[in-house]
Design an enzyme around this catalytic site. Structure first.
Site, PDB file in Angstrom:
ATOM      1  N   GLY A 131       3.748   2.605  10.771  1.00 30.51           N
ATOM      2  CA  GLY A 131       3.259   1.690  11.829  1.00 30.51           C
ATOM      3  C   GLY A 131       3.031   0.214  11.548  1.00 30.51           C
ATOM      4  CG  HIS A 174      -5.813   1.099  12.908  1.00 31.39           C
ATOM      5  ND1 HIS A 174      -6.535   2.255  12.697  1.00 31.39           N
ATOM      6  CD2 HIS A 174      -5.126   0.895  11.647  1.00 31.39           C
ATOM      7  CE1 HIS A 174      -6.534   2.693  11.749  1.00 31.39           C
ATOM      8  NE2 HIS A 174      -5.659   2.172  10.766  1.00 31.39           N
ATOM      9  CD  GLU A 175      -2.633  -1.574  10.708  1.00 25.74           C
ATOM     10  OE1 GLU A 175      -3.115  -1.923   9.759  1.00 25.74           O
ATOM     11  OE2 GLU A 175      -2.404  -0.689  11.313  1.00 25.74           O
ATOM     12  CD  GLU A 212      -4.734  -1.711   5.832  1.00 24.35           C
ATOM     13  OE1 GLU A 212      -3.656  -1.495   6.432  1.00 24.35           O
ATOM     14  OE2 GLU A 212      -5.566  -1.199   5.197  1.00 24.35           O
ATOM     15  CD  GLU A 265      -2.776   1.210   2.531  1.00 28.77           C
ATOM     16  OE1 GLU A 265      -2.677   0.236   3.172  1.00 28.77           O
ATOM     17  OE2 GLU A 265      -3.834   2.129   2.269  1.00 28.77           O
ATOM     18  CG  HIS A 316      -7.568  -1.601   8.335  1.00 35.12           C
ATOM     19  ND1 HIS A 316      -8.184  -0.551   7.714  1.00 35.12           N
ATOM     20  CD2 HIS A 316      -6.344  -0.904   8.747  1.00 35.12           C
ATOM     21  CE1 HIS A 316      -7.631   0.484   7.928  1.00 35.12           C
ATOM     22  NE2 HIS A 316      -6.490   0.430   8.331  1.00 35.12           N
TER      23      HIS A 316
END
Ligand code: B3K
Ligand code: ZN
Length: 869
Positions: free
Chosen positions: A261, A297-298, A264, A121, A301
């Site tokens: 960081g 967070h990941e 995902e 990404e 996703h």
């Protein structure tokens, strides 16, 4: 050739799609061979050419339907194939060769330490092979990796392991299949030798998921917290959002060389080791909480990002804003909601507001992009999350969840747009979001101005609220937004909360501001009220209301909302700084307001205030936070006045601070809210006490006694900020203990870079040659160079221009090796319009020097162009 911009309005569905990919990868750090077999389908009748993205590899061969094919053209960015004679379905086979060990951009396939990994990404897949590298092309992936078994005992990719075997020459292979359709940016591959932590999770429907965390050998004792965090995240997403994991395996790999960081990738997250590894001796409380939040967070996703992805990169906030909102809610549900809110608002008010006021201003859904990596910003992420939060505020939890369900039902397996999301929320709730949609297309920070009047005779209270958004670099005309303003009223005399009653009776506490100016009337208001406005920061705006100090102090003690309490004290601190900066500029004596000082003492003594909140309220805003209240920033003056405020509080409250310091001792280290709060409060007290006659002794013993990194680091910070005699000894001790550990040394580098010493730049320059420093490792660069440029404004903005020159030198190197990191680091330099003429001239000179580079990367080009306009 000048890089070209892409515009949101130009979106067109692809003429072709790829339904299926088989990747055969012969992996080697110096020469990797990739054979990619694509099943292509023509979507647009009559489409004659197929343009595949790809660069930075050797192109070896192309076959169509199994036969060598020569009807193509190749340029720096793509392979354009003449497919006019081919049927609507055909197979392409592409062979490429690449060199992971030389790939310092850390995009595509690259070497990290002894291992090899990918980062695709936004547009990294095209550095591996030719592909329709855009998020609206969804394919099924099968990946076979072959590599030396001794060097790379683990060969990982997305999905399920379906076959493996050994070769006679010492190599082995593993084949993976991902049953879910995905865009190329979610592809991942990892190869290496790791320690593996295994666990499992039983989903709410009873399926067992294997959980695997891969870390460098020797780090197994630092992986446990990440695993616990992952399980908490999986459970929370089932409970609060009803979303369950879909594959049989979830893998996380920690690597040391990583541009951001974490990532995902479907079923195979790749993480910056900073957001995985933790044990009490190496990680602070803050690290622990950050790890939990990034892991979550990941994981989140998987639904908001992977199952439902973005149609095009302009829609990035669709997955990022929503996923940040979800991780914020996760942390708020598990820990302290108000503390999390305060942390997020601090970031927004400093970094995001500053971005809106910068040449890089953009709406959460940008209109124009040169380099996509430049738009993984606080605006897209954090302001994006604020926009989701406002929808949540307007709809309430129940309707919001109904909207989520509709959004998932309609878009699962698809590449969606922000509009798809808003429309689902609107239809599920029957709440009109027409005007609200402007938050997606309008950049800038709205300013609310509030006036009020109270009529004692009629007991009527009127609030006049107006909104105004200043033009931004990207957009001159601004429209009125739909702004939720959360409000509470308190009696000026009684301190009692006053019920909100309008002409229709009792009303909720959220006002909807939709016009340029609006008046809100409240009845049966029995005494003159003080308004607590924008509680919980109900919208990402600046607000001004002419509070007297007495009113602020009154609110400080009676307001129920913890966020508002903290916010009142911010207002008081900001005002204290402004007034004293004025005095300082006039050559007058600085003076700390006595009433405020008394209020601080009352706060210190107040046993009813939660320990964590007390710590946050007593924390003096950073220089960068103070700076955001000025159009033109005086970094040197702010540093002087902030120092004065700090020392004034330390001197006036020494006894109290010392008492709190002693009362908040903890036992053996535990990561639990109660202890984290105590450590936070104790360490805030220490930061003040360092400036008193007790400083030397307290800070030394704090360092000696520390059994965890939170306290160790607090002692070091206190010693350096107060420039205590013990600082060199403590810094040397820390260095001797940790020089083998880059992640821990990052704390030390950042500390050195933010020292108040006049010769700090010389210190930083010398540290660039430190054995633990490595310009190719983004964590080291951010810790030393990034911290200097963004967290030491006094030194970075030195009027002789030395700080700027230093940054430019570093950027010249990074422009070649890692443009993505360079473009992050340049941020403080492009905000030149916020400084006086002398500094602006110097900053401009630095930018012009960069602009003149022969091979300026598009990442830097985009920002420099905008800054020099
Ligand atoms: N989606 C990634 C960020 C990718 C950044 C590319 N420059 C991590 C995240 O937001 O979760
Ligand atoms: Zn994300």
């Amino acid at each position: 050739m000048q890089p070209k911009a892409k515009f949101r309005k130009d979106y067109q569905a692809p003429d072709f799609t790829v339904n299926d990919i088989y990747l055969d990868i012969q992996l080697d750090a110096d020469r990797t061979f990739v054979t990619s077999t694509l099943k292509v389908e023509r979507k647009k009748v009559g489409a004659k050419t197929l343009r595949l993205d790809g660069h930075s590899f050797d192109f070896l061969a192309l076959k169509v339907n199994g036969v060598a094919y020569l009807q193509y053209q190749k340029d720096d960015e793509a392979l354009t194939i003449d497919v006019s004679d081919l049927a609507d379905q055909f197979e392409l086979q592409i062979e490429t060769a690449l060199n992971p060990s030389q790939n310092t951009s850390l995009q595509g396939l690259y070497q990290s330490g002894e291992g090899i990994c990918t980062q695709c990404e936004a547009e990294g897949f095209r550095q591996i092979t030719y592909m329709l590298d855009r998020p609206d092309v969804l394919a099924k992936y099968r990946t076979k990796i072959t590599a030396s078994k001794a060097k790379y005992p683990y060969l990982l990719s997305n999905g399920n392991r379906i076959a493996q075997g050994e070769l006679a020459d010492g190599r082995h292979w593993v084949e993976w299949e991902d049953p879910f359709f995905k865009p190329s940016y979610l592809f991942a591959l990892v190869a290496g030798d790791f320690d593996l932590l295994e666990d499992k999770f039983i989903t709410k429907s009873g399926r067992e998921v294997a959980l695997e965390i891969y870390v460098d050998r020797g780090n197994l004792d630092r992986a446990g917290w990440a695993m616990e965090s992952l399980k908490r995240a999986m459970k929370w997403d089932e409970e609060r959002f009803g979303l369950e994991y879909d594959l049989d395996i979830y893998m996380i790999v920690a690597v040391d060389f990583f541009n951001m960081g974490a990532m995902e990738n479907k079923g195979l997250n790749v993480f910056n080791s900073k957001f995985v590894l933790a044990k009490p001796e190496t990680a602070t409380d803050e690290d622990y909480l950050n790890i939990e939040s990034v892991i979550a967070h990941e994981y989140f996703h998987n639904w908001t990002g992977n199952r439902i992805t973005c149609r095009d990169w302009f829609q990035l906030s669709l997955k990022e804003g929503l996923t940040v909102f979800r991780d914020q809610e996760f942390t708020s549900d598990l820990w302290s909601r108000s503390a999390k809110r305060i942390e997020d608002v601090r970031l927004l008010r400093t970094v995001q507001f500053a971005e809106d006021a910068s040449p890089m201003a953009h709406p959460i859904r940008p209109e124009k992009v040169i380099e996509m990596n430049n738009f993984y910003t606080v605006t897209v992420y954090e302001k994006g999350a604020e926009v989701i939060r406002m929808i949540h505020t307007l709809l309430g939890e129940e309707l919001f969840q109904k909207g989520m369900q509709l959004y998932v039902a309609e878009n699962d397996g698809k590449a969606a747009t922000c509009e798809d999301f808003v429309s689902a929320m609107e239809r599920a709730s029957n709440i009109d979001l027409t005007q609200f949609r402007r938050w997606y297309s309008q950049s800038g920070t709205p300013e609310l101005t509030v006036r009020d009047e109270y009529d004692e005779n009629t007991q009527c209270y009127r609030l006049h609220i107006s909104q105004f958004t200043e033009p931004t670099a990207d957009q001159l005309e601004k429209l009125n937004l739909h702004i939720p303003v959360k409000l509470a009223l308190y009696g000026e005399t009684s301190g009692q909360k006053i019920p909100l009653i309008d002409e229709n009776g009792s009303v909720g506490d959220v006002l909807s501001l939709t016009q340029a100016q609006q008046t809100f009337e409240f009845y049966h208001v029995s005494e003159r009220p003080i308004p607590a406005l924008l509680a919980d920061f109900s919208a990402p705006v600046r607000l001004s209301y002419d509070y007297t100090i007495a009113q602020l102090i009154r609110l400080l003690t009676c307001v129920e909302n913890d966020f508002s309490r903290w916010d009142m004290i911010q207002t008081l601190f900001n005002r204290e700084l402004r007034e004293n900066l004025f005095n300082y500029h006039q050559g007058d004596l600085m003076q700390f307001n006595m009433d405020f000082l008394e209020a601080l003492k009352v706060l210190m003594d107040d046993e009813n205030v939660d320990t964590g909140l007390k710590a946050l309220m007593l924390t003096l805003p950073k220089e960068t936070e103070f700076a955001e209240q000025f159009k033109i920033i005086d970094p040197q003056g702010i540093a002087v006045v902030r120092q004065y405020l700090l020392e004034s509080i330390a001197t006036a409250c020494q006894d109290r601070l010392f008492r709190l310091y002693q009362e908040n001792r903890c036992g053996a280290y535990r990561v639990v809210a109660e202890d984290i709060d105590k450590r936070a409060l104790r360490n805030v007290c220490l930061s003040y006490l360092a400036f008193t006659d007790q400083g030397e002794e307290l800070v030394s013993s704090h360092y000696e006694e520390a059994d965890n990194m939170t306290d160790t680091l607090a002692a070091l910070i206190a010693a350096t900020k107060a420039q205590l005699a013990c600082q060199e000894e403590l810094l040397a001790d820390f260095e001797a203990q940790w020089s083998h550990d880059g992640l821990v040394m990052d704390k030390w580098f950042a500390l050195q870079a933010t020292r108040p010493d006049d010769d700090v730049l010389a210190i930083v320059e010398k540290l660039m040659a430190h054995p633990s420093f490595n310009l190719n490792n983004p964590n080291r660069v951010r810790a030393l160079v990034g911290a200097f440029a963004s967290q030491n404004p006094k030194a970075f903005h030195a009027v002789d221009g030395s700080g700027y020159r230093f940054l430019v030198e570093v950027l010249i190197k990074l422009n070649e090796s890692n443009p993505q990191v360079a473009a992050r680091l340049i941020e403080p330099l492009i905000k030149l319009s916020r400084y006086d003429n002398q500094r602006q001239t110097l900053m401009r000179r630095g930018l012009e020097r960069l602009k003149g580079l022969d091979n300026l990367a598009r990442d830097l080009f985009e920002k420099i162009e905008k800054a020099l306009l």
